[in-house]
Scaffold this active site. Structure first.
Site, PDB file in Angstrom:
ATOM      1  N   LYS A 254     -12.572  -4.790   1.013  1.00  0.00           N
ATOM      2  CA  LYS A 254     -13.350  -3.676   0.477  1.00  0.00           C
ATOM      3  C   LYS A 254     -14.858  -3.959   0.419  1.00  0.00           C
ATOM      4  CE  LYS A 254     -10.408  -0.823  -2.366  1.00  0.00           C
ATOM      5  NZ  LYS A 254     -10.218  -0.317  -3.724  1.00  0.00           N
TER       6      LYS A 254
ATOM      7  N   ASP B 144     -12.911   5.953  -4.892  1.00  0.00           N
ATOM      8  CA  ASP B 144     -12.161   5.593  -6.113  1.00  0.00           C
ATOM      9  C   ASP B 144     -12.709   6.308  -7.353  1.00  0.00           C
ATOM     10  OD1 ASP B 144     -10.317   3.923  -4.919  1.00  0.00           O
ATOM     11  OD2 ASP B 144     -11.537   2.120  -5.179  1.00  0.00           O
TER      12      ASP B 144
ATOM     13  N   THR C  17      -8.300  -1.869   2.094  1.00  0.00           N
ATOM     14  CA  THR C  17      -7.869  -2.430   0.825  1.00  0.00           C
ATOM     15  C   THR C  17      -8.106  -3.942   0.811  1.00  0.00           C
ATOM     16  OG1 THR C  17      -6.075  -2.450  -0.794  1.00  0.00           O
ATOM     17  CG2 THR C  17      -5.399  -2.530   1.513  1.00  0.00           C
TER      18      THR C  17
ATOM     19  N   ASN D 239     -13.640   2.006   0.348  1.00  0.00           N
ATOM     20  CA  ASN D 239     -12.184   2.139   0.519  1.00  0.00           C
ATOM     21  C   ASN D 239     -11.837   3.119   1.630  1.00  0.00           C
ATOM     22  OD1 ASN D 239     -12.763   4.588  -0.670  1.00  0.00           O
ATOM     23  ND2 ASN D 239     -10.985   4.568  -2.020  1.00  0.00           N
TER      24      ASN D 239
ATOM     25  N   GLY E  42     -12.970  -4.193  -9.439  1.00  0.00           N
ATOM     26  CA  GLY E  42     -13.500  -3.157  -8.551  1.00  0.00           C
ATOM     27  C   GLY E  42     -13.281  -1.746  -9.091  1.00  0.00           C
TER      28      GLY E  42
ATOM     29  N   GLY F  12     -11.616  -3.865 -18.640  1.00  0.00           N
ATOM     30  CA  GLY F  12     -11.519  -4.408 -17.292  1.00  0.00           C
ATOM     31  C   GLY F  12     -12.859  -4.365 -16.589  1.00  0.00           C
TER      32      GLY F  12
ATOM     33  N   SER G 182       0.826  -1.216   0.000  1.00  0.00           N
ATOM     34  CA  SER G 182       0.000   0.000   0.000  1.00  0.00           C
ATOM     35  C   SER G 182       0.857   1.262   0.000  1.00  0.00           C
ATOM     36  CB  SER G 182      -0.919   0.006   1.226  1.00  0.00           C
ATOM     37  OG  SER G 182      -1.591   1.249   1.292  1.00  0.00           O
TER      38      SER G 182
HETATM   39  P1  ATR Z   1      -9.126  -3.784  -9.397  1.00  0.00           P
HETATM   40  O1  ATR Z   1      -9.695  -3.910  -8.022  1.00  0.00           O
HETATM   41  O2  ATR Z   1      -7.953  -2.836  -9.494  1.00  0.00           O
HETATM   42  O3  ATR Z   1     -10.152  -3.482 -10.414  1.00  0.00           O
HETATM   43  P2  ATR Z   1      -9.207  -6.575 -10.040  1.00  0.00           P
HETATM   44  O4  ATR Z   1     -10.547  -6.645  -9.422  1.00  0.00           O
HETATM   45  O5  ATR Z   1      -8.195  -7.629  -9.702  1.00  0.00           O
HETATM   46  O6  ATR Z   1      -8.478  -5.202  -9.735  1.00  0.00           O
HETATM   47  O7  ATR Z   1      -9.406  -6.534 -11.642  1.00  0.00           O
HETATM   48  C1  ATR Z   1      -8.353  -6.669 -12.531  1.00  0.00           C
HETATM   49  C2  ATR Z   1      -8.881  -6.532 -13.952  1.00  0.00           C
HETATM   50  O8  ATR Z   1      -7.756  -6.658 -14.851  1.00  0.00           O
HETATM   51  C3  ATR Z   1      -9.868  -7.625 -14.368  1.00  0.00           C
HETATM   52  O9  ATR Z   1     -10.813  -7.053 -15.244  1.00  0.00           O
HETATM   53  C4  ATR Z   1      -8.974  -8.625 -15.106  1.00  0.00           C
HETATM   54  O10 ATR Z   1      -9.647  -9.418 -16.071  1.00  0.00           O
HETATM   55  P3  ATR Z   1     -10.370 -10.810 -15.654  1.00  0.00           P
HETATM   56  O11 ATR Z   1     -11.659 -10.397 -15.001  1.00  0.00           O
HETATM   57  O12 ATR Z   1     -10.556 -11.525 -16.913  1.00  0.00           O
HETATM   58  O13 ATR Z   1      -9.410 -11.491 -14.703  1.00  0.00           O
HETATM   59  C5  ATR Z   1      -8.048  -7.675 -15.818  1.00  0.00           C
HETATM   60  N1  ATR Z   1      -6.788  -8.314 -16.227  1.00  0.00           N
HETATM   61  C6  ATR Z   1      -5.730  -8.605 -15.449  1.00  0.00           C
HETATM   62  N2  ATR Z   1      -4.742  -9.164 -16.194  1.00  0.00           N
HETATM   63  C7  ATR Z   1      -5.199  -9.228 -17.465  1.00  0.00           C
HETATM   64  C8  ATR Z   1      -4.654  -9.711 -18.715  1.00  0.00           C
HETATM   65  N3  ATR Z   1      -3.421 -10.234 -18.782  1.00  0.00           N
HETATM   66  N4  ATR Z   1      -5.408  -9.607 -19.815  1.00  0.00           N
HETATM   67  C9  ATR Z   1      -6.637  -9.058 -19.758  1.00  0.00           C
HETATM   68  N5  ATR Z   1      -7.214  -8.611 -18.635  1.00  0.00           N
HETATM   69  C10 ATR Z   1      -6.505  -8.685 -17.498  1.00  0.00           C
END
Ligand code: ATR
Length: 281
Positions: free
Chosen positions: A74, A111, A70, A95, A140, A137, A23
């Site tokens: 969350k 956020d 975190t 958060n 969260g 993506g 963090s």
């Molecule tokens: P955060 O809380 O920051 O949003 P998270 O919940 O872990 O983090 O989400 C990470 C995002 O990155 C997800 O949408 C993940 O896709 P999946 O749902 O398919 O796992 C995406 N992500 C991480 N690595 C990836 C990769 N190599 N290619 C495509 N998407 C990726």
């Protein structure tokens, strides 16, 4: 403040998570505490899920003003909240916690605020009204960004994710303005988007590079990356090469911290180039 000469009850806040060592919040909040000479401390606590409830109670008993939250707390921290802001409820995660007299817990999520404020800081006249966004993506961060964009008057948000079902759930939760787009065909339709957002972890140090082409983006499009380490991501470099407007992720990290700091330490911290540099060193 000289921390060797504490004479009155300091303001106390911190961050709970597990793991917690990654963090950046302690570095940031303690930088601001020192800058403004505030009699306060911001402390990281490693707290497992089993210990969450008791840890919250202990920190409230000790007089903490609140906490950042975190991974992995969350979402489940909402179970212990006495009140939840609309934006935290919509996102389904908090958060930032504020503790009030009598030990009440108020849960917020900053956020999405951080995301919007980062853009406004960089492009002061930016108007979200009538714009179309595409978010890569569906974690969260994506959820927080989509709901903040809706609150700020966006016309439509397309969400595309490697795992489509997660985008589907966000769309169902946030309503008719959020559409699911196919991960493989999204780059072809990107030309309709006014704002292109990377909310995946792609491009982060130690992670694969962002691999979705943006060559079809319209000339006026704004490209936003929430990844802040490295500060200049592959996506931002590619957007600059295409002469598109860009906003990097560091300002989101800084801005999401402002409401908590304000509330706990009674001071609005300034986001300047020094703190931007300091936080990524
Ligand atoms: P955060 O809380 O920051 O949003 P998270 O919940 O872990 O983090 O989400 C990470 C995002 O990155 C997800 O949408 C993940 O896709 P999946 O749902 O398919 O796992 C995406 N992500 C991480 N690595 C990836 C990769 N190599 N290619 C495509 N998407 C990726």
């Amino acid at each position: 403040m000289d921390k060797n000469s504490i004479d009155t009850a300091p303001y106390l806040a911190g961050v709970i998570g597990h793991p917690i060592s990654h963090s950046r919040s302690p570095r940031l909040h303690n930088y601001w505490l020192a800058k403004y000479n505030i009699n306060g401390f911001y402390i990281p606590f490693s707290v497992t899920t089993e210990r969450l409830k008791n840890s919250l109670k202990s920190l409230i008993d000790l007089g903490f003003k609140g906490l950042n939250v975190t991974i992995p707390h969350k979402t489940n921290v909402l179970t212990f909240a006495d009140s939840i802001t609309d934006r935290a409820a919509l996102i389904g995660a908090a958060n930032t916690l504020y503790f009030s007299k009598g030990g009440k817990i108020h849960a917020d999520n900053t956020d999405g605020y951080g995301f919007i404020q980062n853009i406004v800081d960089e492009i002061p006249d930016f108007d979200f009204y009538d714009k179309t966004a595409i978010i890569y993506g569906a974690g969260g961060s994506s959820r927080a960004i989509a709901s903040a964009l809706i609150s700020n008057g966006i016309k439509q948000v397309g969400i595309t994710n490697r795992t489509r079902s997660k985008a589907q759930i966000i769309s169902e939760n946030l309503g008719a303005k959020v559409l699911v787009m196919d991960w493989r065909t999204a780059p072809e339709t990107i030309g309709e988007a006014d704002i292109i957002i990377n909310a995946t972890s792609m491009g982060m140090v130690g992670q694969p590079e962002f691999n979705q082409p943006i060559t079809n983006a319209k000339k006026t499009a704004l490209v936003v990356d929430i990844v802040y380490n490295p500060m200049l991501t592959g996506l931002i470099k590619e957007a600059e090469r295409l002469k598109l407007k860009t906003v990097g992720g560091i300002g989101m990290l800084l801005n999401q911290a402002v409401p908590g700091f304000e509330h706990w330490f009674q001071k609005t911290p300034e986001i300047d180039d020094r703190v931007r540099k300091f936080i990524i060193e």
